[in-house]
Each structure stands twice: as structure tokens, then as C-alpha cells.
Design an enzyme around this catalytic site. Structure first.
Site, PDB file in Angstrom:
ATOM      1  N   ARG A 108      62.375  -4.266 -21.707  1.00 45.07           N
ATOM      2  CA  ARG A 108      63.050  -5.545 -21.985  1.00 45.07           C
ATOM      3  C   ARG A 108      64.513  -5.348 -21.629  1.00 45.07           C
ATOM      4  NH1 ARG A 108      62.954  -9.501 -27.210  1.00 45.07           N
ATOM      5  NH2 ARG A 108      61.108 -10.144 -26.065  1.00 45.07           N
ATOM      6  N   GLN A 110      54.832 -13.321 -22.757  1.00 43.52           N
ATOM      7  CA  GLN A 110      54.852 -14.440 -23.701  1.00 43.52           C
ATOM      8  C   GLN A 110      54.033 -15.626 -23.171  1.00 43.52           C
ATOM      9  OE1 GLN A 110      56.652 -14.732 -26.881  1.00 43.52           O
ATOM     10  NE2 GLN A 110      55.101 -16.332 -26.955  1.00 43.52           N
ATOM     11  N   ASP A 134      62.393 -23.753 -26.724  1.00 35.67           N
ATOM     12  CA  ASP A 134      62.956 -22.423 -26.993  1.00 35.67           C
ATOM     13  C   ASP A 134      64.430 -22.608 -27.340  1.00 35.67           C
ATOM     14  OD1 ASP A 134      63.296 -19.660 -27.118  1.00 35.67           O
ATOM     15  OD2 ASP A 134      63.362 -19.373 -24.951  1.00 35.67           O
ATOM     16  N   CYS A 180      58.112 -19.643 -28.687  1.00 35.76           N
ATOM     17  CA  CYS A 180      57.930 -18.190 -28.577  1.00 35.76           C
ATOM     18  C   CYS A 180      58.507 -17.440 -29.768  1.00 35.76           C
ATOM     19  CB  CYS A 180      58.526 -17.678 -27.270  1.00 35.76           C
ATOM     20  SG  CYS A 180      60.318 -17.885 -27.138  1.00 35.76           S
ATOM     21  N   ARG A 215      50.386 -12.319 -28.730  1.00 34.40           N
ATOM     22  CA  ARG A 215      51.159 -11.312 -27.986  1.00 34.40           C
ATOM     23  C   ARG A 215      50.425  -9.967 -28.035  1.00 34.40           C
ATOM     24  NH1 ARG A 215      56.608 -11.931 -27.213  1.00 34.40           N
ATOM     25  NH2 ARG A 215      56.338 -10.070 -25.936  1.00 34.40           N
TER      26      ARG A 215
HETATM   27  N1  NVA Z   1      64.802 -17.341 -24.204  1.00 34.18           N
HETATM   28  C1  NVA Z   1      64.845 -16.402 -25.299  1.00 34.18           C
HETATM   29  C2  NVA Z   1      63.471 -15.891 -25.597  1.00 34.18           C
HETATM   30  C3  NVA Z   1      63.409 -14.947 -26.765  1.00 34.18           C
HETATM   31  C4  NVA Z   1      62.036 -14.412 -26.994  1.00 34.18           C
HETATM   32  C5  NVA Z   1      65.780 -15.265 -24.964  1.00 34.18           C
HETATM   33  O1  NVA Z   1      65.757 -14.792 -23.823  1.00 34.18           O
HETATM   34  O2  NVA Z   1      66.546 -14.857 -25.823  1.00 34.18           O
HETATM   35  N1   CP Z   2      58.981 -14.029 -28.518  1.00 40.36           N
HETATM   36  C1   CP Z   2      59.551 -12.822 -28.431  1.00 40.36           C
HETATM   37  O1   CP Z   2      59.595 -12.166 -27.378  1.00 40.36           O
HETATM   38  O2   CP Z   2      60.040 -12.368 -29.620  1.00 40.36           O
HETATM   39  P1   CP Z   2      60.953 -11.098 -29.858  1.00 40.36           P
HETATM   40  O3   CP Z   2      62.285 -11.363 -29.230  1.00 40.36           O
HETATM   41  O4   CP Z   2      61.034 -10.956 -31.354  1.00 40.36           O
HETATM   42  O5   CP Z   2      60.299  -9.898 -29.228  1.00 40.36           O
END
Ligand code: NVA
Ligand code: CP
Length: 305
Positions: free
Chosen positions: A103, A133, A222, A262, A290
Site C-alpha cells: 500500500r 477493494q 468515499d 469502502c 476483503r
Molecule cells: N480513497 C481512500 C480510500 C481509503 C480506503 C483513500 O485513498 O484514502
Molecule cells: N477500505 C480500506 O482499504 O480500509 P483500510 O484503509 O482500513 O485498509
């Protein structure tokens, strides 16, 4: 050949459908207590350059349920966080581990990591995409609606990583998707152009949230400021006025529509408490899925199932 899971556009409709079927099978097995140790003795590194609750826990628990070991690596505690080149980290990790989930920020980071990694790399969210997701979201849609075929999907809010990944999913799988985004916050132009060039594409972009949600079967939103955009929070709150998924918008969708988010959610910003807690909301099933879809992705890519 090593196969990575960096973006949905690397996969065909048949491959994505097959992963969704596999995820259901793994979910059934887990619920019935049937062992499915498809990653027996394997180690998957879980690299995080951003915060996480669901992704971290679902990957770590998922690898464990598959008989393997998940190695949590917050980048701040590793040499990556001190500037060790991606290509060096990638080659070293592949000498110890059987797969890597990462990530991070730019999509080019996961692309470079995969280029140098001798083991499968899975995108656990970048600024551009969140493919795990959207696969969990599709599994949830199938559970509640039987299929994604013939449904109208609506996106309300920021043209962010989630929106971009929905666009790819809609283009590959061939369902109707209407996105309502404020001016200046549209989805990625290259992703949109790629999607529109596909024969199966049925994607519309509007500034009007009511147009997007009208008679929709699946509503999705979101946060307005994603991770890394915290400094823009106030500016975005102004720009996104009117883009809150509230009871008035919900009333325009089909009565039996489902609401996805999400998570984490900011109640009172992109979604109201009453909508996320409504009988249309399936966000807890979505969060659970997930676990199941990621097990399917890992077992297929790393365990070769
Ligand atoms: N769009 C959000 C999704 C979090 C799971 C982000 O990138 O922070
Ligand atoms: N939806 C999602 O990816 O959640 P987290 O940021 O908690 O991993």
C-alpha cells in the site's frame, strides 16, 4: 511467469469472474470450517506506506487462514522509509518471501516494485487504484443481487482511486456506471479514456449526483480527502457540498438498492449516518469480503490455485 495484481486492466472478464467464484468458494469453506491451506508454509510481506485497518487485518488473517505467514512491514520501520530504492527492496524481499502486498502513494511505485520482484505483488491501494477493494465490492454485489449484470451503478463524490477502479471494472465487466463528481475532481483522464475506448464500456460522467443515483441499484461513495490529501480537507469540503449521500439521494435510487462504502467513512461529509446505518447499507459485508477475495487473489497468484 510471475503474475501481479496491480490494476484490474491486467485481467480479463473471465479471470475476474473466476476470482469472484473462487472467493465465494473460499468464504463457504471458511464458514464451514473446511481447511483450505493453499499457502501452506508460504510468507507474504505486507508493506504499508499509508495507514490501514481493513487491508492490514484482512491480509494478515487471510494469509493465516491459508496456512501461511503474513509479515507486517510498516515502511516507517524499514529501510524503505529511509530512502532505500524500491528496486533494491523489491529484489531483496523476493529472496525471502513468496509474495508481497504493498500500500503506497504513486501507482508507479507498485509498478516498479513488481518489475524487480521475482514474486507476485498485490496492490493494497495506491493514489490511482484500489483493486482489492473493488473486487470485494463486486463479491458483495453478487451476494446481494445475484450478479452485477444489468445493474446500474452510481458513484457520488471524488474521482479518486476508488472511482478510477470502478471505471476499470465497469469497462472490463460491461456494467452501467454513472459517476457524479464536482468540477475539478473528476476521475483520472487516462483511466477514463482507456475505459471509453473499450467496446463494453457504458460509463457516464456528470456533475449532478441526482442524475447518477436515479433508479440506481448500487450506490457508492468515499471520503472527500483521501490519504495524502489531508491538507486539502477544508477546500474539498466546500467543493463537495451537495455530494453527500443522504436520504434525499437514496430516495431517488431503486428502493432495494444497496449502498457501498469502502470505509473508513466520515459521517456527515460524504455519507449521512442514517444512510450508512440504513437497511440498504451492506458496508459490513463489503468489509468482510476483503478477507475472502484477497484470499482468492493470493491463492491464485502465490499458491497457483
Ligand atoms: N480513497 C481512500 C480510500 C481509503 C480506503 C483513500 O485513498 O484514502
Ligand atoms: N477500505 C480500506 O482499504 O480500509 P483500510 O484503509 O482500513 O485498509
Amino acid at each position: 511467469m510471475v503474475r501481479h495484481f496491480l490494476a484490474l486492466h491486467d485481467f480479463s472478464k473471465e479471470e475476474l469472474d473466476s476470482l469472484l467464484v473462487f472467493a465465494k468458494d473460499l468464504k463457504d469453506k471458511q464458514k464451514q470450517g473446511i481447511p483450505h491451506r493453499l499457502l501452506d508454509g508460504k510468507t507474504v510481506a505486507l508493506i504499508f506506506e499509508k495507514s490501514s485497518t481493513r487491508t492490514r487485518v484482512s491480509f494478515e488473517v487471510g494469509v493465516f487462514q491459508l496456512g501461511g505467514h503474513g509479515l507486517f512491514m510498516p515502511s516507517g520501520n524499514s529501510q524503505m522509509g529511509r530512502g532505500e530504492p524500491i528496486k533494491d527492496t523489491a529484489r531483496v524481499m523476493a529472496r525471502y518471501c513468496d509474495g508481497v502486498m504493498i500500500r503506497t502513494f504513486g501507482q508507479e511505485i507498485v509498478t516498479e516494485f513488481a518489475e524487480y520482484s521475482g514474486v507476485p505483488v498485490i496492490n493494497g491501494l495506491t493514489d490511482l487504484f484500489h483493486p482489492c477493494q473493488i473486487m470485494a465490492d463486486l463479491q458483495t454485489v453478487i451476494e446481494h443481487k445475484g450478479s452485477y449484470d444489468g445493474l446500474k451503478f452510481a458513484w457520488v463524490g471524488d474521482g479518486n482511486n476508488m472511482a478510477n477502479t470502478w471505471i476499470e471494472a465497469a469497462a472490463i465487466l460491461g456494467f452501467d456506471l454513472t459517476l457524479a463528481c464536482p468540477k475539478g475532481y473528476e476521475p483520472d483522464a487516462a483511466v477514463m479514456a482507456w475505459a471509453k475506448s473499450r467496446a463494453s464500456s457504458r460509463i457516464l460522467l456528470t456533475e449532478d449526483p441526482r442524475e447518477a443515483v436515479k433508479h440506481a441499484d448500487v450506490l457508492n461513495t468515499d471520503v472527500w480527502a483521501s490519504m495524502g490529501q489531508e491538507a486539502e480537507q477544508q477546500k474539498r469540503e466546500k467543493a463537495f457540498k451537495g455530494y453527500c449521500l443522504d436520504d434525499a439521494l437514496l430516495a431517488l435510487a431503486k428502493p432495494d438498492c444497496i449502498v457501498l462504502h469502502c470505509l473508513p467513512a466520515h459521517r456527515g461529509e460524504e455519507i449521512t449516518d442514517s444512510v450508512i446505518e440504513s437497511r440498504n447499507s451492506v458496508v459490513w459485508d463489503e468489509a468482510e469480503n476483503r478477507l475472502h477475495i484477497q484470499k482468492a487473489i493470493m491463492a491464485r497468484l502465490i499458491g497457483c490455485s
